[in-house]
Design an enzyme around this catalytic site. Structure first.
Site, PDB file in Angstrom:
ATOM      1  N   HIS A  88       0.844  -0.986  -0.059  1.00 33.97           N
ATOM      2  CA  HIS A  88       0.438   0.002   0.391  1.00 33.97           C
ATOM      3  C   HIS A  88       0.895   1.416   0.089  1.00 33.97           C
ATOM      4  O   HIS A  88       0.462   1.866   1.206  1.00 33.97           O
ATOM      5  CB  HIS A  88      -0.521  -0.184   1.119  1.00 33.97           C
ATOM      6  CG  HIS A  88      -2.663  -1.525   1.079  1.00 33.97           C
ATOM      7  ND1 HIS A  88      -2.847  -1.490  -0.218  1.00 33.97           N
ATOM      8  CD2 HIS A  88      -2.535  -1.565   2.132  1.00 33.97           C
ATOM      9  CE1 HIS A  88      -3.679  -2.451  -0.115  1.00 33.97           C
ATOM     10  NE2 HIS A  88      -3.533  -2.537   1.134  1.00 33.97           N
ATOM     11  N   GLU A 148     -11.766  -4.170  -1.592  1.00 30.75           N
ATOM     12  CA  GLU A 148     -11.058  -2.955  -2.834  1.00 30.75           C
ATOM     13  C   GLU A 148     -10.925  -3.392  -4.316  1.00 30.75           C
ATOM     14  O   GLU A 148     -10.588  -3.978  -4.779  1.00 30.75           O
ATOM     15  CB  GLU A 148      -9.596  -2.522  -2.166  1.00 30.75           C
ATOM     16  CG  GLU A 148      -9.366  -2.970  -0.474  1.00 30.75           C
ATOM     17  CD  GLU A 148      -8.406  -3.458  -0.059  1.00 30.75           C
ATOM     18  OE1 GLU A 148      -7.558  -2.735  -0.069  1.00 30.75           O
ATOM     19  OE2 GLU A 148      -8.288  -4.616   0.349  1.00 30.75           O
ATOM     20  N   HIS A 183      -9.336   1.723   0.938  1.00 28.13           N
ATOM     21  CA  HIS A 183      -9.537   0.574   2.617  1.00 28.13           C
ATOM     22  C   HIS A 183     -10.285   1.102   3.295  1.00 28.13           C
ATOM     23  O   HIS A 183      -9.806   0.706   4.639  1.00 28.13           O
ATOM     24  CB  HIS A 183      -7.674   0.216   2.789  1.00 28.13           C
ATOM     25  CG  HIS A 183      -7.984  -1.176   3.046  1.00 28.13           C
ATOM     26  ND1 HIS A 183      -8.864  -2.205   3.429  1.00 28.13           N
ATOM     27  CD2 HIS A 183      -6.537  -1.938   2.389  1.00 28.13           C
ATOM     28  CE1 HIS A 183      -7.589  -2.843   3.694  1.00 28.13           C
ATOM     29  NE2 HIS A 183      -6.977  -3.406   4.011  1.00 28.13           N
TER      30      HIS A 183
END
Length: 393
Positions: free
Chosen positions: A148, A357, A219
Protein backbone atom coordinates in the site's frame (compact mmCIF):
# COMPACT_ATOMS: atom_id res chain seq x y z
CA UNK A 1 -83.56 7.40 24.20
CA UNK A 2 -82.15 10.95 24.35
CA UNK A 3 -79.74 9.85 27.12
CA UNK A 4 -78.46 7.02 24.91
CA UNK A 5 -77.89 9.46 22.02
CA UNK A 6 -76.05 11.90 24.33
CA UNK A 7 -73.82 9.08 25.66
CA UNK A 8 -73.09 7.98 22.09
CA UNK A 9 -72.05 11.51 21.11
CA UNK A 10 -69.81 11.77 24.18
CA UNK A 11 -68.16 8.39 23.50
CA UNK A 12 -67.61 9.32 19.85
CA UNK A 13 -66.03 12.64 20.82
CA UNK A 14 -63.75 10.97 23.35
CA UNK A 15 -62.76 8.37 20.75
CA UNK A 16 -61.93 11.05 18.19
CA UNK A 17 -59.84 13.02 20.67
CA UNK A 18 -58.06 9.82 21.72
CA UNK A 19 -57.30 8.90 18.11
CA UNK A 20 -56.02 12.40 17.41
CA UNK A 21 -53.80 12.28 20.47
CA UNK A 22 -52.48 8.84 19.51
CA UNK A 23 -51.84 10.09 15.99
CA UNK A 24 -50.02 13.12 17.35
CA UNK A 25 -48.09 10.95 19.81
CA UNK A 26 -47.14 8.50 17.05
CA UNK A 27 -46.07 11.39 14.85
CA UNK A 28 -44.07 12.90 17.69
CA UNK A 29 -42.52 9.54 18.50
CA UNK A 30 -41.65 9.04 14.82
CA UNK A 31 -40.00 12.47 14.74
CA UNK A 32 -38.13 11.67 17.96
CA UNK A 33 -36.96 8.37 16.50
CA UNK A 34 -35.77 10.14 13.36
CA UNK A 35 -33.93 12.73 15.45
CA UNK A 36 -32.40 10.01 17.63
CA UNK A 37 -31.42 8.02 14.54
CA UNK A 38 -29.81 11.07 12.94
CA UNK A 39 -28.04 12.06 16.14
CA UNK A 40 -26.77 8.52 16.69
CA UNK A 41 -24.47 8.95 13.70
CA UNK A 42 -22.49 11.48 15.74
CA UNK A 43 -22.69 9.69 19.11
CA UNK A 44 -19.12 8.42 19.03
CA UNK A 45 -17.52 11.28 17.09
CA UNK A 46 -16.55 14.70 18.39
CA UNK A 47 -15.08 17.28 16.07
CA UNK A 48 -12.47 18.33 18.61
CA UNK A 49 -10.97 14.82 18.58
CA UNK A 50 -10.12 15.26 14.91
CA UNK A 51 -8.53 18.68 15.28
CA UNK A 52 -4.76 18.20 15.22
CA UNK A 53 -1.58 19.34 13.49
CA UNK A 54 0.38 16.66 11.65
CA UNK A 55 3.37 17.50 9.44
CA UNK A 56 2.47 21.18 9.92
CA UNK A 57 -0.99 20.61 8.45
CA UNK A 58 -4.37 20.81 10.19
CA UNK A 59 -6.65 17.80 10.38
CA UNK A 60 -10.44 17.95 10.65
CA UNK A 61 -13.63 15.90 10.67
CA UNK A 62 -16.02 16.22 7.72
CA UNK A 63 -19.60 15.03 7.18
CA UNK A 64 -21.48 14.42 3.94
CA UNK A 65 -24.98 13.00 3.52
CA UNK A 66 -27.78 12.41 1.04
CA UNK A 67 -31.17 10.68 1.22
CA UNK A 68 -30.58 9.01 4.59
CA UNK A 69 -26.97 7.96 3.95
CA UNK A 70 -24.41 9.75 6.14
CA UNK A 71 -20.60 9.51 6.11
CA UNK A 72 -17.80 10.92 8.25
CA UNK A 73 -14.27 11.51 6.93
CA UNK A 74 -11.00 12.93 8.15
CA UNK A 75 -8.32 14.43 5.93
CA UNK A 76 -5.69 12.49 7.90
CA UNK A 77 -5.15 9.71 5.40
CA UNK A 78 -8.22 10.76 3.38
CA UNK A 79 -10.15 8.37 5.61
CA UNK A 80 -13.72 7.20 5.72
CA UNK A 81 -14.33 7.18 9.49
CA UNK A 82 -17.88 5.85 9.52
CA UNK A 83 -20.86 5.25 7.22
CA UNK A 84 -24.45 5.14 8.49
CA UNK A 85 -27.12 3.18 6.60
CA UNK A 86 -30.67 2.27 7.66
CA UNK A 87 -31.11 -1.48 8.29
CA UNK A 88 -34.22 -3.62 7.64
CA UNK A 89 -35.88 -2.14 10.74
CA UNK A 90 -35.02 1.44 9.83
CA UNK A 91 -32.27 1.64 12.44
CA UNK A 92 -29.29 3.72 11.34
CA UNK A 93 -26.29 1.38 11.37
CA UNK A 94 -22.60 2.26 11.13
CA UNK A 95 -21.26 -0.22 8.56
CA UNK A 96 -17.65 1.05 8.40
CA UNK A 97 -15.34 0.47 11.36
CA UNK A 98 -13.00 3.22 12.51
CA UNK A 99 -11.59 5.22 15.41
CA UNK A 100 -13.07 8.16 17.30
CA UNK A 101 -10.03 10.43 16.92
CA UNK A 102 -7.03 11.23 14.77
CA UNK A 103 -4.82 9.95 17.58
CA UNK A 104 -6.70 6.65 17.46
CA UNK A 105 -5.87 6.25 13.79
CA UNK A 106 -2.25 7.29 14.33
CA UNK A 107 -1.71 4.75 17.10
CA UNK A 108 -3.64 1.90 15.51
CA UNK A 109 -1.67 -1.27 14.82
CA UNK A 110 -3.77 -1.52 11.62
CA UNK A 111 -2.82 1.61 9.65
CA UNK A 112 -5.31 1.31 6.81
CA UNK A 113 -8.76 1.59 8.41
CA UNK A 114 -10.86 3.61 5.94
CA UNK A 115 -7.82 5.19 4.27
CA UNK A 116 -7.28 6.37 0.71
CA UNK A 117 -4.47 4.10 -0.49
CA UNK A 118 -1.56 5.06 -2.75
CA UNK A 119 0.57 5.52 -4.65
CA UNK A 120 0.23 1.82 -5.33
CA UNK A 121 -2.41 -0.22 -3.58
CA UNK A 122 -1.59 -3.80 -2.58
CA UNK A 123 1.82 -5.47 -2.69
CA UNK A 124 4.98 -4.93 -4.74
CA UNK A 125 7.36 -7.88 -4.55
CA UNK A 126 10.50 -7.01 -2.60
CA UNK A 127 9.56 -3.34 -3.02
CA UNK A 128 11.28 -3.28 -6.42
CA UNK A 129 10.07 -2.42 -9.91
CA UNK A 130 11.63 -1.18 -13.14
CA UNK A 131 10.42 1.67 -15.35
CA UNK A 132 12.07 2.68 -18.60
CA UNK A 133 15.16 0.66 -17.71
CA UNK A 134 15.60 2.15 -14.21
CA UNK A 135 15.01 0.24 -10.99
CA UNK A 136 13.09 1.86 -8.14
CA UNK A 137 12.82 0.77 -4.51
CA UNK A 138 9.88 1.24 -2.15
CA UNK A 139 10.50 0.87 1.62
CA UNK A 140 9.55 -2.62 2.81
CA UNK A 141 6.70 -2.73 5.31
CA UNK A 142 5.15 -6.16 4.83
CA UNK A 143 7.81 -8.76 5.42
CA UNK A 144 10.11 -8.64 2.41
CA UNK A 145 7.53 -6.76 0.34
CA UNK A 146 6.09 -3.25 0.07
CA UNK A 147 2.38 -2.87 0.86
CA UNK A 148 0.00 0.00 0.00
CA UNK A 149 2.66 2.51 -1.01
CA UNK A 150 5.43 1.80 1.49
CA UNK A 151 6.09 2.78 5.11
CA UNK A 152 4.41 6.17 4.76
CA UNK A 153 1.79 5.77 2.13
CA UNK A 154 -1.18 8.04 1.52
CA UNK A 155 -2.85 6.70 4.68
CA UNK A 156 -0.36 8.72 6.78
CA UNK A 157 -0.41 12.05 4.96
CA UNK A 158 -2.70 15.03 5.55
CA UNK A 159 -4.80 15.76 2.48
CA UNK A 160 -6.25 19.09 1.46
CA UNK A 161 -10.03 18.89 1.77
CA UNK A 162 -12.91 20.86 0.31
CA UNK A 163 -16.56 20.15 1.00
CA UNK A 164 -18.16 21.45 -2.18
CA UNK A 165 -21.74 20.76 -1.08
CA UNK A 166 -23.65 18.72 1.53
CA UNK A 167 -22.96 15.44 -0.23
CA UNK A 168 -19.50 15.93 -1.81
CA UNK A 169 -16.00 16.01 -0.33
CA UNK A 170 -12.87 16.51 -2.45
CA UNK A 171 -9.40 15.46 -1.24
CA UNK A 172 -6.24 16.59 -3.04
CA UNK A 173 -2.60 15.79 -2.40
CA UNK A 174 0.69 16.47 -4.15
CA UNK A 175 3.08 13.56 -3.77
CA UNK A 176 6.61 14.86 -4.46
CA UNK A 177 9.06 13.19 -6.81
CA UNK A 178 10.63 10.09 -5.18
CA UNK A 179 8.26 10.08 -2.20
CA UNK A 180 8.50 6.50 -0.86
CA UNK A 181 10.74 5.74 -3.86
CA UNK A 182 8.17 6.49 -6.57
CA UNK A 183 9.27 8.70 -9.48
CA UNK A 184 7.46 11.84 -10.55
CA UNK A 185 5.51 14.58 -8.84
CA UNK A 186 2.02 13.10 -8.64
CA UNK A 187 -1.02 15.37 -8.38
CA UNK A 188 -3.87 13.37 -6.87
CA UNK A 189 -7.55 14.18 -6.56
CA UNK A 190 -10.10 11.90 -4.89
CA UNK A 191 -13.78 12.85 -4.77
CA UNK A 192 -16.10 11.10 -2.33
CA UNK A 193 -19.81 11.77 -2.79
CA UNK A 194 -23.15 10.33 -1.74
CA UNK A 195 -25.82 10.20 -4.44
CA UNK A 196 -29.60 10.19 -4.08
CA UNK A 197 -29.77 6.45 -4.82
CA UNK A 198 -27.86 5.63 -1.60
CA UNK A 199 -24.49 5.22 -3.27
CA UNK A 200 -21.06 6.14 -1.94
CA UNK A 201 -19.17 7.19 -5.05
CA UNK A 202 -15.35 7.20 -5.17
CA UNK A 203 -13.65 9.03 -8.06
CA UNK A 204 -9.86 9.00 -8.45
CA UNK A 205 -7.67 11.19 -10.67
CA UNK A 206 -3.90 11.65 -10.97
CA UNK A 207 -1.33 13.25 -13.26
CA UNK A 208 2.46 13.05 -13.22
CA UNK A 209 5.51 14.89 -14.60
CA UNK A 210 7.56 11.66 -14.91
CA UNK A 211 6.68 8.11 -15.86
CA UNK A 212 5.43 6.40 -12.69
CA UNK A 213 3.02 3.75 -11.39
CA UNK A 214 -0.39 4.39 -9.80
CA UNK A 215 -3.06 2.13 -8.31
CA UNK A 216 -5.42 4.03 -6.01
CA UNK A 217 -8.20 2.59 -3.85
CA UNK A 218 -9.99 2.97 -0.53
CA UNK A 219 -9.42 0.54 2.33
CA UNK A 220 -12.70 0.74 4.21
CA UNK A 221 -13.28 -2.18 6.57
CA UNK A 222 -16.98 -3.09 6.55
CA UNK A 223 -19.34 -4.95 8.84
CA UNK A 224 -22.83 -4.65 7.39
CA UNK A 225 -24.38 -5.74 10.68
CA UNK A 226 -22.75 -2.69 12.27
CA UNK A 227 -19.46 -1.85 13.90
CA UNK A 228 -19.00 -4.00 16.99
CA UNK A 229 -21.70 -6.52 16.02
CA UNK A 230 -19.30 -9.49 15.94
CA UNK A 231 -18.08 -11.84 13.24
CA UNK A 232 -18.59 -11.17 9.53
CA UNK A 233 -18.59 -14.90 8.68
CA UNK A 234 -22.38 -14.98 8.28
CA UNK A 235 -22.37 -12.30 5.58
CA UNK A 236 -23.57 -13.61 2.23
CA UNK A 237 -21.16 -12.77 -0.60
CA UNK A 238 -21.31 -12.96 -4.37
CA UNK A 239 -18.26 -12.06 -6.49
CA UNK A 240 -18.63 -11.67 -10.25
CA UNK A 241 -15.27 -13.24 -11.02
CA UNK A 242 -14.49 -16.55 -12.72
CA UNK A 243 -10.80 -16.29 -11.88
CA UNK A 244 -8.49 -15.06 -9.16
CA UNK A 245 -4.74 -14.48 -8.83
CA UNK A 246 -3.16 -17.16 -6.61
CA UNK A 247 -0.27 -16.07 -4.40
CA UNK A 248 2.88 -17.40 -2.79
CA UNK A 249 3.50 -17.56 0.95
CA UNK A 250 4.31 -13.83 0.96
CA UNK A 251 0.96 -13.07 -0.74
CA UNK A 252 2.65 -12.05 -4.00
CA UNK A 253 0.77 -13.24 -7.13
CA UNK A 254 2.38 -16.10 -9.00
CA UNK A 255 1.37 -14.48 -12.30
CA UNK A 256 -1.24 -17.12 -13.07
CA UNK A 257 -4.99 -16.61 -13.35
CA UNK A 258 -6.72 -19.60 -11.77
CA UNK A 259 -10.34 -20.63 -12.26
CA UNK A 260 -12.42 -20.40 -9.08
CA UNK A 261 -14.55 -23.40 -10.08
CA UNK A 262 -14.55 -26.23 -7.53
CA UNK A 263 -12.48 -24.19 -5.05
CA UNK A 264 -13.36 -22.25 -1.89
CA UNK A 265 -12.79 -19.11 -3.97
CA UNK A 266 -15.92 -19.65 -6.05
CA UNK A 267 -18.43 -16.96 -5.09
CA UNK A 268 -20.17 -16.84 -8.47
CA UNK A 269 -23.19 -18.06 -6.55
CA UNK A 270 -23.91 -16.66 -3.10
CA UNK A 271 -22.06 -18.20 -0.16
CA UNK A 272 -21.45 -17.02 3.36
CA UNK A 273 -17.91 -15.86 4.04
CA UNK A 274 -17.46 -18.53 6.72
CA UNK A 275 -18.88 -21.45 4.75
CA UNK A 276 -15.52 -22.68 3.38
CA UNK A 277 -12.96 -20.43 5.03
CA UNK A 278 -11.56 -23.20 7.22
CA UNK A 279 -11.24 -25.93 4.57
CA UNK A 280 -7.80 -27.33 3.89
CA UNK A 281 -6.47 -25.23 1.02
CA UNK A 282 -2.96 -23.91 0.40
CA UNK A 283 -4.18 -20.50 -0.75
CA UNK A 284 -6.37 -20.05 2.33
CA UNK A 285 -3.40 -21.12 4.44
CA UNK A 286 -1.17 -18.47 2.83
CA UNK A 287 -3.76 -15.74 3.40
CA UNK A 288 -4.92 -17.06 6.79
CA UNK A 289 -8.30 -16.87 5.07
CA UNK A 290 -9.34 -14.81 2.07
CA UNK A 291 -6.83 -12.11 1.09
CA UNK A 292 -6.85 -12.44 -2.68
CA UNK A 293 -7.44 -10.45 -5.85
CA UNK A 294 -10.39 -11.50 -7.99
CA UNK A 295 -10.37 -11.01 -11.76
CA UNK A 296 -13.72 -9.45 -12.66
CA UNK A 297 -15.53 -11.26 -15.44
CA UNK A 298 -17.13 -8.31 -17.21
CA UNK A 299 -20.64 -8.54 -15.73
CA UNK A 300 -21.57 -5.01 -16.77
CA UNK A 301 -24.11 -2.94 -14.87
CA UNK A 302 -24.35 0.85 -14.58
CA UNK A 303 -21.75 0.93 -17.38
CA UNK A 304 -19.11 -0.67 -15.15
CA UNK A 305 -18.01 -4.03 -13.83
CA UNK A 306 -20.48 -5.36 -11.29
CA UNK A 307 -17.85 -6.60 -8.86
CA UNK A 308 -19.69 -7.85 -5.79
CA UNK A 309 -22.89 -8.09 -3.79
CA UNK A 310 -22.70 -8.69 -0.05
CA UNK A 311 -25.44 -8.74 2.59
CA UNK A 312 -25.34 -8.58 6.39
CA UNK A 313 -27.13 -11.60 7.85
CA UNK A 314 -28.48 -9.67 10.85
CA UNK A 315 -29.13 -6.20 9.43
CA UNK A 316 -30.37 -7.08 5.95
CA UNK A 317 -28.14 -4.27 4.63
CA UNK A 318 -26.85 -5.14 1.19
CA UNK A 319 -23.95 -3.53 -0.66
CA UNK A 320 -23.38 -3.72 -4.42
CA UNK A 321 -19.98 -2.69 -5.77
CA UNK A 322 -19.50 -1.37 -9.30
CA UNK A 323 -16.12 -0.33 -10.65
CA UNK A 324 -14.10 0.65 -13.70
CA UNK A 325 -11.23 -1.42 -12.25
CA UNK A 326 -10.38 -4.94 -13.50
CA UNK A 327 -10.04 -6.49 -10.05
CA UNK A 328 -11.20 -6.49 -6.46
CA UNK A 329 -9.32 -7.61 -3.36
CA UNK A 330 -11.40 -9.60 -0.90
CA UNK A 331 -9.95 -9.57 2.62
CA UNK A 332 -11.76 -11.38 5.43
CA UNK A 333 -10.17 -9.63 8.42
CA UNK A 334 -7.66 -12.40 9.07
CA UNK A 335 -5.04 -10.20 10.74
CA UNK A 336 -7.40 -8.40 13.11
CA UNK A 337 -6.18 -9.16 16.64
CA UNK A 338 -8.31 -7.17 19.07
CA UNK A 339 -5.52 -4.67 19.75
CA UNK A 340 -7.44 -1.53 18.73
CA UNK A 341 -10.65 0.07 19.98
CA UNK A 342 -13.27 1.32 17.53
CA UNK A 343 -15.41 4.44 17.97
CA UNK A 344 -18.24 2.32 19.39
CA UNK A 345 -15.93 0.92 22.09
CA UNK A 346 -15.70 -2.50 20.41
CA UNK A 347 -12.34 -4.14 19.74
CA UNK A 348 -11.07 -5.01 16.27
CA UNK A 349 -11.39 -8.71 16.96
CA UNK A 350 -10.52 -11.49 14.50
CA UNK A 351 -12.72 -11.37 11.39
CA UNK A 352 -15.12 -8.71 12.64
CA UNK A 353 -14.75 -6.66 9.44
CA UNK A 354 -13.97 -7.30 5.78
CA UNK A 355 -12.56 -5.26 2.91
CA UNK A 356 -13.50 -5.28 -0.77
CA UNK A 357 -10.98 -3.01 -2.50
CA UNK A 358 -11.45 -2.18 -6.18
CA UNK A 359 -8.05 -2.19 -7.90
CA UNK A 360 -5.61 -3.19 -10.59
CA UNK A 361 -3.87 -6.44 -9.75
CA UNK A 362 -1.22 -6.75 -7.00
CA UNK A 363 2.45 -6.52 -8.04
CA UNK A 364 1.37 -5.25 -11.46
CA UNK A 365 4.70 -3.45 -12.17
CA UNK A 366 6.49 -6.83 -12.01
CA UNK A 367 3.86 -8.89 -13.84
CA UNK A 368 3.92 -8.21 -17.61
CA UNK A 369 0.73 -10.21 -18.19
CA UNK A 370 -1.29 -8.10 -15.74
CA UNK A 371 -3.08 -4.88 -16.75
CA UNK A 372 -0.54 -2.04 -16.59
CA UNK A 373 -0.57 0.65 -13.89
CA UNK A 374 2.03 2.83 -15.62
CA UNK A 375 1.18 6.52 -15.93
CA UNK A 376 3.10 8.82 -18.25
CA UNK A 377 3.41 12.62 -18.40
CA UNK A 378 0.53 14.07 -20.39
CA UNK A 379 -1.68 11.14 -19.46
CA UNK A 380 -4.37 11.05 -16.80
CA UNK A 381 -5.14 8.31 -14.32
CA UNK A 382 -8.90 8.23 -13.88
CA UNK A 383 -11.16 5.60 -12.34
CA UNK A 384 -14.39 5.34 -10.39
CA UNK A 385 -16.10 2.89 -8.04
CA UNK A 386 -19.64 2.84 -6.60
CA UNK A 387 -20.74 1.24 -3.32
CA UNK A 388 -24.54 1.16 -3.44
CA UNK A 389 -26.68 0.24 -0.41
CA UNK A 390 -30.12 -1.34 -0.18
CA UNK A 391 -32.07 -3.47 2.30
CA UNK A 392 -33.26 -7.06 2.08
CA UNK A 393 -35.99 -7.94 4.57
Amino acid sequence: MKKIQIYAVIILAVFQVSCKENKNNNSTQKEMNQETTTDSAQTFLETKNFEAVIDNKNTHLYWIENNGLKAAFTNYGGRLVGLWVADKNGKLTDVVVGMNSVTGFQKSTEPYFGATIGRVGNRIAKGKFTLEGKEYNVPLNNGENALHGGKKGFQDVVWNAEKTDDHTLVFTYTSPDMEQGFPGKLEVKVTYSITADKTLKMEYEATTDKTTVVNLTNHAFFNLNGEGSGSILGHELQLFANKYTPVDAGLIPTGKLENVAQTPFDFLEKHTIGERIEVVNEQLKFGKGYDHNYVLNGSIKKGMNHAATITGDQSGISMDIYTAEPGIQFYSGNFMQGKNTFKSGAKDDFRTAFALETQHFPDAPNQPSFPSITLKPGGKYQTVSYYQFSVRK
